[in-house]
Design an enzyme around this catalytic site. Structure first.
Site, mmCIF file in Angstrom:
data_model
loop_
_atom_site.group_PDB
_atom_site.id
_atom_site.type_symbol
_atom_site.label_atom_id
_atom_site.label_comp_id
_atom_site.label_asym_id
_atom_site.label_seq_id
_atom_site.Cartn_x
_atom_site.Cartn_y
_atom_site.Cartn_z
ATOM 1 N N ASP A 1 0.864 -1.168 0.000
ATOM 2 C CA ASP A 1 0.000 0.000 0.000
ATOM 3 C C ASP A 1 0.911 1.231 0.000
ATOM 4 O OD1 ASP A 1 -2.139 1.658 -0.112
ATOM 5 O OD2 ASP A 1 -3.222 0.770 1.542
HETATM 6 C C1 BGC Z 1 -4.951 3.257 -0.112
HETATM 7 C C2 BGC Z 1 -5.064 2.231 -1.213
HETATM 8 C C3 BGC Z 1 -4.918 2.898 -2.560
HETATM 9 C C4 BGC Z 1 -3.570 3.605 -2.587
HETATM 10 C C5 BGC Z 1 -3.274 4.265 -3.912
HETATM 11 C C6 BGC Z 1 -3.700 4.109 -0.266
HETATM 12 O O1 BGC Z 1 -3.697 5.174 0.605
HETATM 13 O O2 BGC Z 1 -4.948 2.598 1.131
HETATM 14 O O3 BGC Z 1 -6.291 1.558 -1.114
HETATM 15 O O4 BGC Z 1 -5.024 1.950 -3.570
HETATM 16 O O5 BGC Z 1 -3.565 4.594 -1.593
HETATM 17 O O6 BGC Z 1 -4.027 5.385 -4.115
#
Ligand code: BGC
Length: 759
Positions: free
Chosen positions: A292
């Site tokens: 993530d």
């Molecule tokens: C979120 C993810 C997301 C990623 C990219 C993160 O903060 O937890 O779910 O895909 O950002 O935007």
């Protein structure tokens, strides 16, 4: 289009560890594996590490940016040291990034372009929690397919969706992004979404790679506070959290994303047991895991890694294959190999996985495959909107309907439409809106005006406002707590109307990432407005627009009709009007329990019995003594404009022997006078087991449509597999003994049969 890798010759195949014997391996797989090994063998360590790096394109930041500035990013792109990018939007932009990489780098490995396409790209569908309320898997697959088509037309070939985190806590802002509290329903949605995004062939230029996220446990954050610790044991992990991920892996999801949280003290991003042992080992899944946003480096504040290099070491060992905008892999991996702190085989494993996905996507045949400028002109937006309206109306849940207020009778000729969200064209677009435009939804006011008879007068008053000022993904939200100046006008309009449609709920940015709340009632001055209006006209239909379950106990006691309309996307207002005016008979059912009080959270139907379940005699049982027991509206609940009657269910045999199937049949009758759709639900309860089992678990459902007076017998096959769980012996198995089978139209209102299962 230009073929690439002209300088790379395909060498012989290396490890094909996924198959027991080489004769089991299909030739297409052998072919991909051979190519993957061939490319890998020609890469330098630096280039391999480069494949494990993902950069944000700075077009749409969704988290704190890393220190690497854009110039450096461009240099790395030119040197072939980036594996993928996120948030690079438009064919022009992705083409340019791909060109920089392909035309300048030595190794010429195409980039993937990822984006959070969560509930539509431009045509916005209901937020996932709302869409799940349709229980309509075909519909959910089709919205994913449309999202894929619109994405590829804008250069995106990879979505960070579906989010399949089980969540039982209305306080958690991201509950809107998932499918609620049930592992079985979420598993079905996971498979539908993967099919919708990926189709049957990932190399089809109208499909995109999907991501099962967040692996794992993220939705069970303590206290519903985003990013918080998750403290669950093996039982919850295997029986509740993992099943949807296993289903997605089996459905061939191309990638997984790990999660920000710790589980039992170990950050999921650094968890060898989750990523290497379970996902890549037990489940034999061969895609790659992206971290993530910055979650590798976040192991430092977790207190699990001392610096980025240490974090990189932990994450790569654990099986995190790609570092999303975190800077840890580029900072640490080469050095770690050079110092002998990690084996290059770990890097090879990660790169092999990344290359495999890229080959399957057809990117090596044509790196510009998903960058077709002409596609954008062929998008059938009108058709997509029709599907969006269809799914939106199916997602609406009728919670209460007294005084026959709904559907709105022809005799009602003066409707006051009141509330901060009544003419709001933005809130229904919800959070995680991709390229859904601000203010692009049909509001409830517009939807009703489009649909009512000519002689019906509609008046409107906002009453109070909800979210104030500019709002966006990263900005804190200000809620109006003070401006009551619009209330008198709303009261006046209500006085003059036969019926009030009151539209309340949550701002688009009240739920979503980082939007956990300690309260889940109607925020700001909405309750005050509702009460003032109700004093002068009690004929109120309350329409709720929200991303999370709300605490609406007062409304459920004092307002005759309540419609849960979630954040339904682009066609919101038209879909709501379809239901309010009876053009569509509501058929949605809650995928999540609604609380009487936020103090009940986490709240879920599939809880354990405890040693002290409900008792009329004593107070010493598991409950809260200051409120009525149980949810306000249970999982699986939703009314219709007709009634469905369930006859006594029957079993073809009251004993199920190992390896056999039996049938449960139940007759459902539409006893009302309009056509309607019912979600027939099947639950089981394992009465005595090696681990305490939930009082009920969903194990099947079927949507049946019945005309007035019509009956249908629904059959469920009861198999051994349906009775299986992750037992005390650490394996999935059904244990001999007594079970209850329950059938009904929601998780509380069921008819029960006994079943004996013998191994
Ligand atoms: C979120 C993810 C997301 C990623 C990219 C993160 O903060 O937890 O779910 O895909 O950002 O935007």
């Amino acid at each position: 289009m230009k073929k690439i890798l002209t300088t790379i010759t395909f060498l012989t195949m290396g490890t094909l560890g996924l198959f027991a014997q080489s004769s089991d391996i299909p030739s297409s797989v052998k072919d991909v594996e051979r190519k993957v090994d061939s490319v890998l063998s020609q890469m330098t360590l630096e280039e391999k590490v480069g494949q494990m790096v993902q950069y944000n394109g700075s077009w749409d930041l969704t988290g704190p940016a890393s220190g690497t500035d854009n110039k450096q990013k461009e240099e790395r792109l030119k040197n072939g040291l980036v594996g993928s990018m996120l948030n690079v939007i438009s064919v022009e932009a992705t083409r340019e990034a791909q060109r920089l990489n392909m035309e300048n780098s030595r190794i010429k490995i195409p980039l993937m372009f990822g984006y959070d396409v969560i509930h539509g790209y431009k045509t916005i569908f209901p937020v996932p929690l709302g869409e799940t309320a349709s229980w309509d898997l075909e519909a959910m697959e089709s919205s994913a397919r449309i999202a894929a088509i619109e994405s590829v037309a804008h250069g995106i070939n990879w979505t960070f969706s579906p989010m399949i985190d089980i969540s039982r806590d209305a306080r958690w802002g991201r509950i809107m992004e998932g499918s609620g509290e049930d592992p079985y329903l979420t598993s079905k949605v996971a498979v539908a979404k993967v099919k919708g995004y990926q189709g049957d062939d990932l190399s089809n230029p109208k499909t995109i790679a999907a991501t099962a996220k967040h692996f794992a446990g993220y939705g069970l954050a303590e206290g519903g506070k985003d990013y918080n610790a998750v403290n669950i044991g093996k039982n919850e992990l295997h029986n509740v959290v993992l099943p949807p991920f296993h289903a997605a892996a089996d459905a061939g999801v191309a990638t997984f994303m790990n999660s920000f949280n710790t589980i039992d003290g170990v950050p999921a991003t650094g968890s060898e047991s989750l990523q290497r042992e379970i996902l890549k080992g037990d489940w034999n899944w061969n895609g790659f895991v992206v971290s993530d946003w910055g979650s590798i480096a976040e192991m430092i504040p977790h207190g699990f890694a001392k610096d980025k290099i240490h974090a990189a070491q932990i994450a790569v060992k654990a099986g995190s294959d790609m570092d999303m905008e975190g800077g840890a892999y580029e900072a640490g991996l080469q050095q770690l190999v050079a110092e002998g702190k990690i084996d290059e085989a770990l890097i090879d494993d990660a790169v092999r996985r990344i290359l495999r996905v890229k080959f399957k996507m057809g990117l090596f045949d044509d790196p510009y495959r998903y960058m077709d400028e002409d596609l954008i002109n062929s998008i059938a937006y009108d058709e997509h909107r029709k599907t969006a309206r269809d799914i939106a109306k199916k997602s609406i849940v009728l919670l209460k309907n007294e005084k026959n207020l709904l559907p709105i009778a022809n005799s009602v000729n003066k409707i006051a439409v009141i509330g901060p969200l009544a003419d709001d064209r933005d809130t229904p677009i919800g959070n995680w809106r991709a390229q859904g435009e601000t203010n692009s939804a049909v509001s409830v006011l517009e939807g009703l005006k489009n649909a009512v008879a000519e002689n019906t007068e509609i008046t409107y008053s906002k009453g109070v406002s909800l979210g104030e000022g500019e709002r966006s993904f990263l900005m804190p939200l200000e809620i109006n707590e003070t401006d009551r100046s619009g209330i008198p006008d709303a009261v006046e309009k209500a006085k003059q109307a036969n019926l009030v449609v009151m539209v309340l709920g949550e701002d688009a940015f009240q739920s979503g990432e980082g939007r956990s709340q300690a309260n889940v009632g109607l925020a700001g001055l909405q309750m005050e407005l509702l009460k003032e209006v109700q004093k002068v006209n009690s004929n109120i239909v309350l329409v709720l627009i929200n991303g999370r379950p709300l605490e609406i106990t007062w409304a459920s006691e004092n307002i005759p009709a309540i419609v849960e309309a979630w954040q339904l996307g682009t066609e919101s207002g038209n879909a709501i009007a379809d239901v309010l005016l009876g053009k569509y008979n509501p058929s949605g059912k809650l995928p999540v329990s609604f609380p009487r009080s936020v103090g009940q959270e986490p709240l879920y139907y599939n809880h354990l019995n405890t040693g002290r379940p409900y008792s009329e005699q004593h107070v010493t049982y598991a409950h809260y003594s200051d409120i009525e027991n149980g949810p306000l509206y249970p999982f699986g609940y939703g009314l219709s404009y007709t009634d469905f009657e369930y006859a006594e269910p029957e079993l073809s045999s009251s004993t199920l022997n190992a390896g056999e199937d039996i049938t449960l049949s139940v007759q459902i009758t539409n006893s009302g006078d309009v056509k309607g759709k019912e979600v027939v639900q099947l639950y089981i309860h394992d009465l005595v087991a090696s681990l305490a089992r939930p009082v009920k678990e969903l194990k099947g459902f079927e949507l049946v449509e019945l005309g007035p007076g019509e009956s249908k017998t629904v059959e469920f096959t009861i198999s051994e597999e349906m009775l299986e769980f992750y037992s005390a012996s650490g394996k999935w198995e059904a244990e001999s003994g007594e079970f209850e089978l329950m059938v009904g139209g929601n998780s509380e209102d069921v008819k029960t049969l006994k079943l004996n299962y013998q191994k």
